[in-house]
Scaffold this motif. Structure first.
Motif, PDB file in Angstrom:
ATOM      1  N   CYS A   1       1.703   7.719   9.056  1.00 27.99           N
ATOM      2  CA  CYS A   1       1.258   8.069   7.822  1.00 27.99           C
ATOM      3  C   CYS A   1       1.241   9.828   7.888  1.00 27.99           C
ATOM      4  CB  CYS A   1      -0.238   7.580   7.705  1.00 27.99           C
ATOM      5  SG  CYS A   1       0.100   5.831   7.139  1.00 27.99           S
TER       6      CYS A   1
ATOM      7  N   GLN B   1       0.881  -1.133  -0.190  1.00 35.82           N
ATOM      8  CA  GLN B   1       0.177   0.075   0.080  1.00 35.82           C
ATOM      9  C   GLN B   1       0.796   1.246   0.037  1.00 35.82           C
ATOM     10  OE1 GLN B   1      -3.737  -0.324   2.600  1.00 35.82           O
ATOM     11  NE2 GLN B   1      -2.499  -1.646   3.399  1.00 35.82           N
TER      12      GLN B   1
ATOM     13  N   ILE C   1      -3.425   5.321   1.989  1.00 32.38           N
ATOM     14  CA  ILE C   1      -4.386   6.104   1.540  1.00 32.38           C
ATOM     15  C   ILE C   1      -5.478   6.459   2.781  1.00 32.38           C
ATOM     16  CG2 ILE C   1      -6.611   6.698  -0.034  1.00 32.38           C
ATOM     17  CD1 ILE C   1      -4.671   5.215  -2.161  1.00 32.38           C
ATOM     18  N   GLY C   2      -5.736   7.682   3.053  1.00 31.70           N
ATOM     19  CA  GLY C   2      -6.746   7.948   4.138  1.00 31.70           C
ATOM     20  C   GLY C   2      -6.250   7.692   5.691  1.00 31.70           C
TER      21      GLY C   2
END
Length: 259
Positions: free
Chosen positions: A28, A16, A21-22
């Motif tokens: 992150c 990933q 993402i998100g």
């Protein structure tokens, strides 16, 4: 003249990538550039010739970031999308160098490439499609064009066969869960190792920290680097603090000179 090998980590992240993402976790949202991890891949340079192991979905971005202007061949570990998805972008090197790109892979990877990039194969090749020449490899040493001899290391990603590669005193092992004893013996004497290590918790198809360190302790390389790192493992600095002195988390852009 002694051949010179330099390794550049193009991507050190899991399938990933990091950030995911998100996701708003500490990793992150980290401001440390070493916590931005593209999909796993390396570039190695042998006497001024460039070679890449795996062309994942971030291949174009990785080539631009490192200002790579020539590429002699791509070697594949296995057929998962995060390791083959960028193959189409080798066509840039077709134009730059005026030749087909040499690809080295197993029959299984060849079948996956021909299915995914069908427009580049067969009798009616689409105009502008990448021009490639597939070289089928098995579990025995093979010679790269204008490059070194490579020894495949058969490992398993859950039940999927995946090739790691040894080049002289250097070895690269990604997407590994188990290594047969006879294959592990082929790694004895390696001085620099890059090895899969997803996180601390066990995983069905990847080494965790304890398992990766067990292999490192068995092989005793001078220096080891962990790759295919998940956001669940922690930040670069947090991971680094958990490791012995001779082991480091890899990061995108890391350059390793093999003496």
């Amino acid at each position: 003249m002694k051949e010179k090998l330099t390794v550049k980590v193009l991507g050190s992240g899991t399938s990933q990538g990091v950030p995911v993402i998100g996701c708003q976790c500490e990793v992150c949202t980290s401001k440390d550039a070493k916590d931005n991890r593209l999909r796993s891949s390396i570039l190695f340079t042998w006497n001024d010739q460039n070679f890449v192991i795996d062309s994942g979905p971030d291949f174009r971005q990785q080539m631009l970031r490192e200002d790579v202007r020539s590429l002699r061949a791509v070697i594949y570990t296995h057929e998962h999308k995060d390791h083959v998805a960028g193959m189409d972008d080798v066509r840039s090197f077709n134009f730059l160098e005026g030749r087909s790109m040499e690809l080295f892979c197993t029959d299984a990877v060849s079948d996956a490439l021909k299915n995914e990039f069908h427009y580049a194969f067969g009798t009616n090749v689409y105009p502008g499609a990448p021009r490639v020449n597939i070289n089928i490899i098995e579990n025995k040493p093979f010679q790269l064009p204008d490059g070194p001899m490579i020894t495949p290391i058969l490992t398993y990603h859950y039940k999927m066969p995946v090739f790691g590669y040894r080049i002289g005193d250097f070895a690269y092992l990604t997407d590994v869960k188990t290594i047969p004893v006879e294959e592990l013996k082929k790694l004895k004497g390696v001085e620099t190792l890059i090895i899969d290590c997803l996180r601390e918790e066990p995983h069905i198809s990847h080494l965790n920290l304890e398992e990766a360190l067990d292999i490192i302790n068995y092989l005793h390389p001078k220096q080891s680097y962990l790759t295919h790192i998940s956001h669940l493992f922690g930040t670069h600095e947090q991971i680094k603090a958990k490791l012995p002195r001779s082991v480091s988390p890899a990061f995108d852009g890391l350059t390793i000179k093999i003496e």
